[in-house]
Write a protein that holds these residues in place. Structure first.
Motif, PDB file in Angstrom:
ATOM      1  N   LEU A   1       0.933  -1.316  -0.017  1.00 34.71           N
ATOM      2  CA  LEU A   1       0.068   0.086   0.014  1.00 34.71           C
ATOM      3  C   LEU A   1       0.704   1.272   0.097  1.00 34.71           C
ATOM      4  O   LEU A   1       0.400   2.455  -0.637  1.00 34.71           O
ATOM      5  N   LYS A   2       1.755   1.117   0.521  1.00 31.80           N
ATOM      6  CA  LYS A   2       2.654   2.379   0.595  1.00 31.80           C
ATOM      7  C   LYS A   2       3.282   2.468  -0.577  1.00 31.80           C
ATOM      8  O   LYS A   2       3.692   4.047  -1.183  1.00 31.80           O
ATOM      9  N   GLN A   3       3.682   1.711  -1.400  1.00 38.03           N
ATOM     10  CA  GLN A   3       3.997   1.926  -2.840  1.00 38.03           C
ATOM     11  C   GLN A   3       2.947   2.530  -3.749  1.00 38.03           C
ATOM     12  O   GLN A   3       3.324   3.433  -4.396  1.00 38.03           O
ATOM     13  N   VAL A   4       1.747   2.156  -3.295  1.00 39.14           N
ATOM     14  CA  VAL A   4       0.689   2.882  -4.080  1.00 39.14           C
ATOM     15  C   VAL A   4       0.659   4.376  -3.593  1.00 39.14           C
ATOM     16  O   VAL A   4       0.826   5.387  -4.410  1.00 39.14           O
ATOM     17  N   ALA A   5       0.821   4.515  -2.368  1.00 41.54           N
ATOM     18  CA  ALA A   5       0.907   5.985  -1.834  1.00 41.54           C
ATOM     19  C   ALA A   5       2.034   6.816  -2.333  1.00 41.54           C
ATOM     20  O   ALA A   5       1.845   7.904  -2.860  1.00 41.54           O
ATOM     21  N   GLU A   6       3.337   6.123  -2.497  1.00 43.15           N
ATOM     22  CA  GLU A   6       4.335   6.625  -2.978  1.00 43.15           C
ATOM     23  C   GLU A   6       4.112   7.213  -4.480  1.00 43.15           C
ATOM     24  O   GLU A   6       4.619   8.227  -4.902  1.00 43.15           O
ATOM     25  N   THR A   7       3.303   6.169  -5.321  1.00 42.81           N
ATOM     26  CA  THR A   7       3.087   6.682  -6.787  1.00 42.81           C
ATOM     27  C   THR A   7       2.416   7.820  -6.979  1.00 42.81           C
ATOM     28  O   THR A   7       2.437   8.720  -7.746  1.00 42.81           O
ATOM     29  N   VAL A   8       1.450   8.020  -6.055  1.00 41.70           N
ATOM     30  CA  VAL A   8       0.533   9.064  -6.062  1.00 41.70           C
ATOM     31  C   VAL A   8       1.467  10.431  -5.667  1.00 41.70           C
ATOM     32  O   VAL A   8       1.345  11.441  -6.320  1.00 41.70           O
TER      33      VAL A   8
END
Lengths: 209, 209
Positions: free
Chosen positions: A191-198
């Motif tokens: 999920l942090k990877q998703v956050a980081e992408t945003v």
DNA sequence: AGGAATACTTACCAATCGGTACATTATTGT
DNA sequence: ACAATAATGTACCGATTGGTAAGTATTCCT
């Protein structure tokens, strides 16, 4: 109507044998995992360690119990959202929201996901009131973020062509999507990877390195 | 096991008085709006225009009926996802996915949202099998997109530092979040704004103007 | 000590849940 | 015409749903 919204402990009569706040916490866990309709009264009673008449005397009925657990949820595990609005820049605001969501949605000590998303997303007519209460909670978060982004735009923190309403809707969509991902088994790192992408593509000013 | 997966129409006996495909379509609508557990057998029977014994004779039971409606869903209204993978560039792939999702999630002729997201997100133990079937569907979409993005990276369509798995998870999160937004009342225009926000920041090569 | 007030326990309620037994009706093959 | 086959409608099944009536236990106030 009491100022706290909580029934004051009566001075006479047999005292309650359980802790209402702890019982609410247990009820929250059940609703979180099974949703409003999927959580049966025996489920709730077992988790709360009380029986039905005590539940009804203390909390009203299933619907009111649910609404109270949501209140608790917003003040406890999900308490990253509104505080994030107070960050200095829009970049930090969304960073804290998304990272907070990654942590709480995939916290192994809690059920996966977000009860405000999955508590009553699709349900029978009898749960309409609860469903719309959750819709209102989600919308309220979106409006609050939109207001914060309008402020950021006015401060020059966001570019002049930025659309706060669209950005707020986008961020809320990502947050809600992360909740779905968490219920599908995504862990905190994922999920942090998703956050980081945003965050990497955020149009607002980035903090100094 | 038949090649089509559909029971062949028998040559003898009383003929079926309803169209199985149309009945499935009606069942899909009910599951889509109310979720697997929120849809009762009377709900389904009324919408399908048949009664329970006919439903059980034709489709097995509620669980099997649901799985068949999901199959129909993937082939009909939600048919934007897998075809989008065949676009020439990753930019076009995500563009078609996100715009397709905006259109179908907020199509006024259908219930809002996505049945694969909201069909069984949080539910009781008795729906565990259905819930995990939907999780598997969502994951399959994510894996398919990831594979497509790996190809894009190999082709130089995505930069060398791109992480296909993280990007695929991000796009799926946005798609799932858009479904939640749709159930909250977001319309097609609003969802397209979310799609546009994602597309504008896509790291892949953009088409010539 | 004796109300008055409140909570707890047991047992129950009508309504609804998913699912089915059975008799009836409609069709095909001979 | 007549058996064989399959779908239909009615009426039912046990289990579970959310919710409650009534009796008992525990406390405070006088």
């Amino acid at each position: 109507m009491s100022a706290t919204g909580v029934t004051p402990a009566p001075t006479v009569g047999r005292p309650r044998a359980f802790d209402m706040e702890k019982a609410l916490q247990k009820a929250l866990e059940v609703f979180w995992r099974k949703g409003y309709e999927g959580a049966s009264l025996p489920d709730l009673c077992e988790a709360m360690g009380i029986n039905k008449p005590s539940l009804y005397a203390a909390f009203g009925n299933k619907e009111q119990l649910f609404l109270k657990t949501i209140e608790l949820y917003e003040n406890r595990p999900c308490a990253f959202f509104y505080p994030a609005l107070e960050r200095a820049t829009s970049y930090e605001v969304v960073q804290h929201m998304l990272c907070g969501a990654a942590s709480t949605n995939a916290d192994p000590d809690n059920p996966p996901g977000c009860v405000i998303v999955q508590g009553a997303l699709a349900c029978s007519e009898s749960a309409t009131f609860v469903k719309e209460a959750l819709i209102a909670k989600r919308r309220a978060g979106e409006v609050a973020l939109c207001t914060r982004l309008e402020q950021a735009k006015a401060e020059g923190d966001l570019p002049a062509h930025a659309e706060p309403a669209a950005l707020a809707r986008y961020i809320l969509a990502v947050l809600q999507g992360m909740a779905v991902q968490a219920t599908s088994g995504a862990n905190c790192v994922e999920l942090k990877q998703v956050a980081e992408t945003v965050i990497a593509a955020w149009p607002g000013k980035k903090p100094e390195l």
